[in-house]
Design an enzyme around this catalytic site. Structure first.
Site, mmCIF file in Angstrom:
data_model
loop_
_atom_site.group_PDB
_atom_site.id
_atom_site.type_symbol
_atom_site.label_atom_id
_atom_site.label_comp_id
_atom_site.label_asym_id
_atom_site.label_seq_id
_atom_site.Cartn_x
_atom_site.Cartn_y
_atom_site.Cartn_z
ATOM 1 C CE1 TYR A 75 30.680 46.814 41.846
ATOM 2 C CE2 TYR A 75 28.444 46.041 42.221
ATOM 3 C CZ TYR A 75 29.630 46.570 42.698
ATOM 4 O OH TYR A 75 29.763 46.877 44.024
ATOM 5 N NE ARG A 78 31.374 51.493 40.552
ATOM 6 C CZ ARG A 78 31.722 51.118 41.783
ATOM 7 N NH1 ARG A 78 30.891 50.404 42.513
ATOM 8 N NH2 ARG A 78 32.885 51.475 42.283
ATOM 9 C CG ASN A 106 40.713 53.773 44.971
ATOM 10 O OD1 ASN A 106 39.845 54.116 45.766
ATOM 11 N ND2 ASN A 106 41.606 54.614 44.475
ATOM 12 C CB VAL A 107 37.108 48.171 43.402
ATOM 13 C CG1 VAL A 107 36.814 47.822 44.861
ATOM 14 C CG2 VAL A 107 36.120 49.216 42.906
ATOM 15 C CG HIS A 125 37.086 48.127 50.204
ATOM 16 N ND1 HIS A 125 36.861 49.473 50.370
ATOM 17 C CD2 HIS A 125 37.148 47.598 51.450
ATOM 18 C CE1 HIS A 125 36.798 49.740 51.677
ATOM 19 N NE2 HIS A 125 36.972 48.627 52.343
ATOM 20 C CB CYS A 133 31.999 31.400 42.581
ATOM 21 S SG CYS A 133 30.482 30.455 42.809
ATOM 22 C CB CYS A 158 29.520 25.527 42.297
ATOM 23 S SG CYS A 158 29.193 27.282 42.538
ATOM 24 N N GLY A 195 43.241 60.885 49.553
ATOM 25 C CA GLY A 195 41.910 60.885 48.949
ATOM 26 C C GLY A 195 40.927 59.897 49.526
ATOM 27 C CB THR A 196 40.383 57.691 52.035
ATOM 28 O OG1 THR A 196 39.324 57.002 52.736
ATOM 29 C CG2 THR A 196 41.548 57.906 52.974
HETATM 30 P P1 NAD Z 1 35.042 58.783 49.464
HETATM 31 O O1 NAD Z 1 34.312 59.123 48.218
HETATM 32 O O2 NAD Z 1 34.285 58.551 50.701
HETATM 33 O O3 NAD Z 1 36.090 59.951 49.754
HETATM 34 C C1 NAD Z 1 36.877 60.463 48.710
HETATM 35 C C2 NAD Z 1 37.836 61.478 49.275
HETATM 36 O O4 NAD Z 1 38.645 61.924 48.219
HETATM 37 C C3 NAD Z 1 37.144 62.708 49.888
HETATM 38 O O5 NAD Z 1 37.704 62.965 51.162
HETATM 39 C C4 NAD Z 1 37.490 63.818 48.885
HETATM 40 O O6 NAD Z 1 37.661 65.069 49.522
HETATM 41 C C5 NAD Z 1 38.799 63.316 48.323
HETATM 42 N N1 NAD Z 1 39.175 63.834 47.004
HETATM 43 C C6 NAD Z 1 38.374 64.260 45.992
HETATM 44 N N2 NAD Z 1 39.130 64.652 44.945
HETATM 45 C C7 NAD Z 1 40.438 64.449 45.305
HETATM 46 C C8 NAD Z 1 41.674 64.671 44.643
HETATM 47 N N3 NAD Z 1 41.742 65.157 43.400
HETATM 48 N N4 NAD Z 1 42.823 64.361 45.309
HETATM 49 C C9 NAD Z 1 42.784 63.862 46.576
HETATM 50 N N5 NAD Z 1 41.630 63.649 47.239
HETATM 51 C C10 NAD Z 1 40.475 63.940 46.609
HETATM 52 O O7 NAD Z 1 35.960 57.540 49.079
HETATM 53 P P2 NAD Z 1 36.657 56.430 49.990
HETATM 54 O O8 NAD Z 1 37.117 57.032 51.272
HETATM 55 O O9 NAD Z 1 37.595 55.721 49.104
HETATM 56 O O10 NAD Z 1 35.477 55.440 50.388
HETATM 57 C C11 NAD Z 1 34.461 55.069 49.514
HETATM 58 C C12 NAD Z 1 34.405 53.582 49.128
HETATM 59 O O11 NAD Z 1 33.924 53.525 47.789
HETATM 60 C C13 NAD Z 1 35.703 52.846 49.100
HETATM 61 O O12 NAD Z 1 35.569 51.742 49.917
HETATM 62 C C14 NAD Z 1 35.936 52.368 47.665
HETATM 63 O O13 NAD Z 1 36.077 50.965 47.607
HETATM 64 C C15 NAD Z 1 34.703 52.726 46.925
HETATM 65 N N6 NAD Z 1 34.950 53.479 45.666
HETATM 66 C C16 NAD Z 1 36.031 53.161 44.858
HETATM 67 C C17 NAD Z 1 36.268 53.885 43.674
HETATM 68 C C18 NAD Z 1 37.474 53.493 42.810
HETATM 69 O O14 NAD Z 1 37.945 52.376 42.904
HETATM 70 N N7 NAD Z 1 38.002 54.402 41.972
HETATM 71 C C19 NAD Z 1 35.432 54.937 43.316
HETATM 72 C C20 NAD Z 1 34.341 55.238 44.167
HETATM 73 C C21 NAD Z 1 34.130 54.500 45.337
HETATM 74 ZN ZN ZN Z 2 31.220 28.395 41.909
#
Ligand code: NAD
Ligand code: ZN
Length: 257
Positions: A75, A78, A106-107, A125, A133, A158, A195-196
């Site tokens: 982490y 990241r 997104n986190v 998320h 904790c 804790c 973008g999901t």
């Molecule tokens: P995913 O990786 O499963 O899907 C990403 C989607 O984004 C795909 O459909 C892809 O085609 C699309 N994509 C790629 N480039 C793009 C662009 N330029 N514009 C628009 N769309 C684009 O991600 P998800 O659906 O968010 O699920 C994965 C899990 O991983 C989530 O729960 C998330 O919490 C976590 N995650 C978060 C981050 C972050 O916070 N930046 C990064 C990676 C993973």
């Molecule tokens: Zn604690």
């Protein structure tokens, strides 16, 4: 960056939908931050940590319990990437809609950094900017310096381990945030899905909630997927080019005026 001219008809249809939708919210995934330089879940990444370990093992309760130090190191790696990136034009276009709620998987902190007020962001998320904790009965939280994240350490209250305040595989979503997001989606006229891959549940179920009430779904994603299959309009391109063009001139709201 201008959108692909071939997408003009789809953009016009999407703008018509927005013009007829009093209540609109955004639902984003990793693709929103891809053009800021943060890898999506699926993108191949050459960095050693991604290639040496299975992220689903590291982002899980079992992974943490088996080797907490390794999970924290991953982490922190990241977080060092998160510290080095900035919001892109898609985050900024969303931030300009000051009455719209941002539901995000997104986190990262890029919506906040683009200027979206924290109370308008539902982090389904969790958020890498905080540690919490690991003991469910202790509510200790700490803000993290993304530039200088600290190694595995114990809770000052804790004594259990501290861990990132994100939702791991096998864990429940933050209850209050989930309830708010689901309630909002039941009242929307249109959900902008950005973008999901819409494969991680229960979050992806919000799209079904919107569809069940016959409300509209606009998807922005270069690739087809579970969300574009049920969309009224699929804008098949990158968010940083398409969102500014889609939202220009609108002042969208998520709740009744
Ligand atoms: P995913 O990786 O499963 O899907 C990403 C989607 O984004 C795909 O459909 C892809 O085609 C699309 N994509 C790629 N480039 C793009 C662009 N330029 N514009 C628009 N769309 C684009 O991600 P998800 O659906 O968010 O699920 C994965 C899990 O991983 C989530 O729960 C998330 O919490 C976590 N995650 C978060 C981050 C972050 O916070 N930046 C990064 C990676 C993973
Ligand atoms: Zn604690």
């Amino acid at each position: 960056m201008n959108p692909d001219p071939a997408l003009e008809p789809a953009l016009a249809r999407a703008r018509d939908i927005l013009a007829q939708s009093p209540r609109v919210a955004a639902f984003s995934g990793a693709g929103l931050s891809a053009e800021s330089g943060l890898a999506t879940f699926r993108d191949p990444d050459t960095d050693a940590l991604w290639s040496r370990f299975d992220p689903t093992e590291l982002a899980s309760l079992e992974g943490f319990e088996a080797n907490p130090g390794r999970v924290i190191d991953w982490y922190n790696w990241r977080r060092s990437k998160y510290a080095a990136v900035a919001p892109n034009a898609a985050h900024r276009a969303l931030a300009a809609q000051t009455r719209m709620i941002q539901i995000t998987q997104n986190v990262d902190h890029l919506l906040e950094q683009a200027g979206v007020a924290a109370e308008r962001i539902y982090h389904l998320h969790g958020n890498m900017l905080y540690d919490r904790c690991h003991n469910r009965n202790c509510d200790h939280h700490e803000r993290v310096d993304l530039d200088k994240p600290r190694q595995l350490r114990n809770c000052p209250r804790c004594g259990d381990y501290l861990r990132p305040a994100v939702v791991w595989f096998g864990e429940s979503l933050p209850r209050e945030t989930w309830v708010q997001a689901e309630r909002l989606c039941r009242e929307l006229d249109c959900l902008l899905v950005i973008g999901t891959s819409a494969t991680v549940y229960p979050a992806a179920g919000l799209i079904d909630v919107v569809r069940q009430r016959q409300s509209r779904v606009i998807v922005i994603d270069p690739n087809p997927g579970a969300a574009s299959d049920v969309a009224d309009v699929h804008l098949a391109g990158p968010a940083a080019a398409l969102l500014p063009a889609l939202l220009e001139g609108f002042d969208l709201a998520s709740t009744a005026r």
